[in-house]
Design an enzyme around this catalytic site. Structure first.
Site, PDB file in Angstrom:
ATOM      1  N   CYS A   1     -10.043  18.795  51.466  1.00 13.42           N
ATOM      2  CA  CYS A   1     -10.288  18.991  50.047  1.00 13.42           C
ATOM      3  C   CYS A   1      -9.557  20.216  49.517  1.00 13.42           C
ATOM      4  O   CYS A   1      -8.852  20.919  50.235  1.00 13.42           O
ATOM      5  CB  CYS A   1     -11.772  19.113  49.713  1.00 13.42           C
ATOM      6  SG  CYS A   1     -12.826  17.899  50.507  1.00 13.42           S
TER       7      CYS A   1
ATOM      8  N   LEU B   1     -11.162  14.875  49.788  1.00 15.41           N
ATOM      9  CA  LEU B   1     -10.684  13.884  50.739  1.00 15.41           C
ATOM     10  C   LEU B   1     -11.888  13.510  51.584  1.00 15.41           C
ATOM     11  O   LEU B   1     -12.374  14.313  52.381  1.00 15.41           O
ATOM     12  CB  LEU B   1      -9.561  14.460  51.616  1.00 15.41           C
ATOM     13  CG  LEU B   1      -9.098  13.579  52.778  1.00 15.41           C
ATOM     14  CD1 LEU B   1      -8.524  12.264  52.273  1.00 15.41           C
ATOM     15  CD2 LEU B   1      -8.072  14.323  53.635  1.00 15.41           C
TER      16      LEU B   1
ATOM     17  N   VAL C   1     -16.226  12.652  56.108  1.00 13.24           N
ATOM     18  CA  VAL C   1     -17.576  12.536  56.661  1.00 13.24           C
ATOM     19  C   VAL C   1     -18.530  12.233  55.513  1.00 13.24           C
ATOM     20  O   VAL C   1     -18.466  12.884  54.468  1.00 13.24           O
ATOM     21  CB  VAL C   1     -17.997  13.834  57.381  1.00 13.24           C
ATOM     22  CG1 VAL C   1     -19.444  13.736  57.853  1.00 13.24           C
ATOM     23  CG2 VAL C   1     -17.069  14.116  58.559  1.00 13.24           C
TER      24      VAL C   1
ATOM     25  N   GLU D   1     -13.685  21.214  57.719  1.00 12.87           N
ATOM     26  CA  GLU D   1     -14.555  20.414  58.574  1.00 12.87           C
ATOM     27  C   GLU D   1     -15.381  21.348  59.458  1.00 12.87           C
ATOM     28  O   GLU D   1     -14.831  22.284  60.053  1.00 12.87           O
ATOM     29  CB  GLU D   1     -13.738  19.476  59.479  1.00 12.87           C
ATOM     30  CG  GLU D   1     -12.924  18.437  58.723  1.00 12.87           C
ATOM     31  CD  GLU D   1     -13.772  17.409  58.001  1.00 12.87           C
ATOM     32  OE1 GLU D   1     -14.972  17.285  58.329  1.00 12.87           O
ATOM     33  OE2 GLU D   1     -13.227  16.714  57.119  1.00 12.87           O
TER      34      GLU D   1
END
Length: 607
Positions: free
Chosen positions: A2, A53, A56, A82
């Site tokens: 992101c 993006l 998860v 992440e």
């Protein structure tokens, strides 16, 4: 992955010039980093933006995320990256009474900040950057992961701050202007030639980066910076067999954790040791295993002036060995030299490029992204295990960055206007940067001089050289909405190997022998014993011809870079020998990149 943006005014007023559209325009500059969703949140003098993006919890991980009590926002967070231990942290936080409504790691970050405050970053394992706003205390916290895999920068504007994942996002705010001073030009040049990154600095005057492993806290009282992680000495107590076993364990744990995603995952496989290790460790968990490699059309018998041999045969050997589903991405020299491709790379990087190294990598990433939003790569292994040829006691003991003599093959300042080159005084600046970096390094009492010198070499590679490569990988991959994960940079693995004595890292007289020993059973012998072969460069004469033609046009047009260049020196460069490997590609690329950077950002020059 992101992108994030935002601003905060600490006396109840947004930064001067802020309009209703400012936050949206800042966010839109990072659309490529988050093609799946875009959102903004604003309250009073504070605004946060996010481009997503989805990797998860594809449905539940939308941002910015808010935490409310008694119907009042007490915490707002915009996060990128992440968190690989988010499941374990979720269990800890649930036991503390926190309640979750999504499966996303973003919500774990939100509650971790609420529970542990500035202690939260040290509990996070992964690559990340975030901005957290606490309305009650009017406190903005900016945090970046331990190695700076994810970028974050900010500009202080009186009693306000504007921040974003990339400089272009901050510069999109009406109150922030692009300015280039001597320090910025030094950073711009050295980060590309010979790849020295100064923690916390950017090429733009007044625009700072959050340094890796750092928390920047901004309140009405001012700005406070604190390191929450750094490379520190620790006594290594394991013998060689135990060390080899521990390295293998940590590597396997890191690769397994980084394969987790709700979208398809691939592995970049060049056929070199590092990428092959990642692919081999991924095979048990990734079913099927998907791998990709780049093909620049070089012949199988070719070796260039830097000793590179073609990757193709080794990659094919690994594909047969692993049984992976493999794709070769074929690239053409003409496309790599295309001015539009160079301009795109320059815009994505907000800096100078590495020529065909960058344009080819961007095309590789674009090909990966057609099928895989996430890929694993071998970045960091050479810096950690000592894979470069400048890892020698002699280079480590020199009063300069060890890679300068290898990568800085030509004095590119000779292409600059002589008065500007004298004002920059890059040799003195590099020496000052080297002294400052070496002053950070801690040694165990009684460390032998050679061991201390090689520890210094490792530290410099991990903190000054590697960040250039990580920034390159982040900007180019996120330019096509691809998440690149780097398992070698698990901080537990880095701490362990960094403190392993050099005689264990090279116990059999070869570079990276510790890594080879840890994966002996995983790789075919030719790959296991392959020497370092850097990322390939194109050796087609068409590439040189294209660069030469473009520089001729630039000089004829009297582009913006000509005021900073010694035009006679550039013309002389065009006449230098035309050998495919040894032609002055770095100089030609510098001239083109500098011109493109000035055209893109149009900075006010304060030189």
């Amino acid at each position: 992955m992101c992108g994030l943006v935002g601003y905060a005014g600490f006396m109840g007023h947004a930064p001067q010039g802020t309009e209703d559209t400012s936050l949206k325009e800042m966010t839109e500059t990072l659309a490529c980093r988050g093609p799946d969703a875009t959102a903004v949140w604003a309250e009073g003098a504070v605004g946060l933006g996010h481009t997503r993006l989805a990797v998860v919890d594809l449905v539940g991980g939308r941002q910015p995320m808010l935490l409310a009590r008694d119907r009042r926002t007490v915490l707002a967070v915009t996060f990128t990256g992440e968190i690989y231990n988010h499941a374990r942290l979720r269990s800890e936080l649930t036991a503390l009474g926190h309640r979750f409504t999504t499966r996303s790691d973003s919500e774990v970050v939100l509650h971790a900040i609420d529970a542990w405050g500035e202690g939260a970053p040290a509990r996070l394992e992964g690559m990340f950057a975030y901005a957290a706003w606490e309305p009650d205390s009017r406190r903005l916290t900016l945090v970046r992961d331990r190695f700076g895999v994810k970028p974050l920068c900010y500009a202080r504007l009186g009693e306000a701050v504007v921040f974003g994942s990339e400089p272009k996002a901050v510069l999109a705010h009406p109150a922030v202007n692009a300015r280039l001073d001597l320090d910025g030009l030094r950073e711009l040049l050295l980060s590309a030639h010979p790849m020295i990154k100064t923690p916390g600095r950017s090429a733009f005057a007044g625009l700072n980066e959050v340094a890796p492993g750092t928390v920047v806290t901004v309140t009405p009282e001012g700005v406070r910076t604190r390191r929450y992680w750094s490379l520190t000495p620790a006594e290594h107590r394991d013998d060689l067999p135990a060390t080899v076993a521990r390295v293998r364990q940590l590597l396997q744990e890191s690769v397994t954790a980084q394969l987790a995603a709700d979208v398809p995952v691939s592995v970049l496989l060049s056929g070199g040791l590092d990428s092959s290790v990642i692919a081999a460790l991924a095979r048990p968990s990734a079913k099927p295993l998907h791998t990709l490699s780049v093909d620049l059309g070089n012949r199988a018998s070719d070796k260039d002036s830097m000793g590179r041999d073609p990757d193709g045969p080794y990659a094919e050997l690994m594909v047969r060995h692993l049984g992976s589903s493999h794709r070769r991405v074929a690239l053409e020299a003409g496309a790599l030299a295309d001015p539009g491709a160079r301009a795109l790379v320059g815009r994505l990087r907000d800096g100078l490029t590495l020529g065909d190294f960058d344009t080819s990598l961007l095309q590789l990433y674009r090909a990966v992204r057609t099928d895989f939003p996430v890929t694993l790569a071998g970045d960091g292994a050479d810096e950690l295990f000592g894979g470069y040829r400048w890892f020698t006691p002699q280079a480590a003991a020199a009063e300069s960055f060890p890679w300068e003599g290898v990568l800085h093959r030509a004095d590119l300042t000779r292409l600059l206007d002589p008065a500007l080159a004298a004002a920059l005084d890059l040799p003195a600046h590099r020496a000052a940067l080297h002294r400052a970096a070496c002053a950070e390094i801690e040694h165990l009492p009684g460390a032998a001089p050679e061991e201390a010198a090689l520890r210094c070499d490792s530290y410099l590679n991990l903190t000054r050289f590697l960040p250039c490569l990580l920034d390159r990988a982040d900007r180019l991959s996120m330019g096509v909405g691809l998440e690149v994960r780097v398992p070698f940079l698990d901080h537990r693995l880095v701490e362990y190997v960094f403190n392993t004595p050099w005689n264990m890292k090279t116990f059999d007289g070869r570079e990276k022998s510790l890594l080879r020993a840890a994966v002996t059973d995983l790789l075919p012998e030719p790959v296991l014993n392959r020497r370092k072969s850097p990322y390939p460069m194109v050796r087609d004469p068409a590439y040189r011809a294209a660069l030469t033609a473009q520089v001729h046009r630039l000089l004829a047009e009297d582009g913006p870079a000509t005021d900073l260049l010694d035009v006679a020196a550039v013309r002389s460069l065009l006449l230098e020998p035309t050998d495919a490997d040894r032609f002055p590609r770095e100089g030609l690329e510098l001239v083109l990149d500098l011109d493109q950077w000035l055209r893109t950002h149009r900075p006010a020059l304060q030189l």
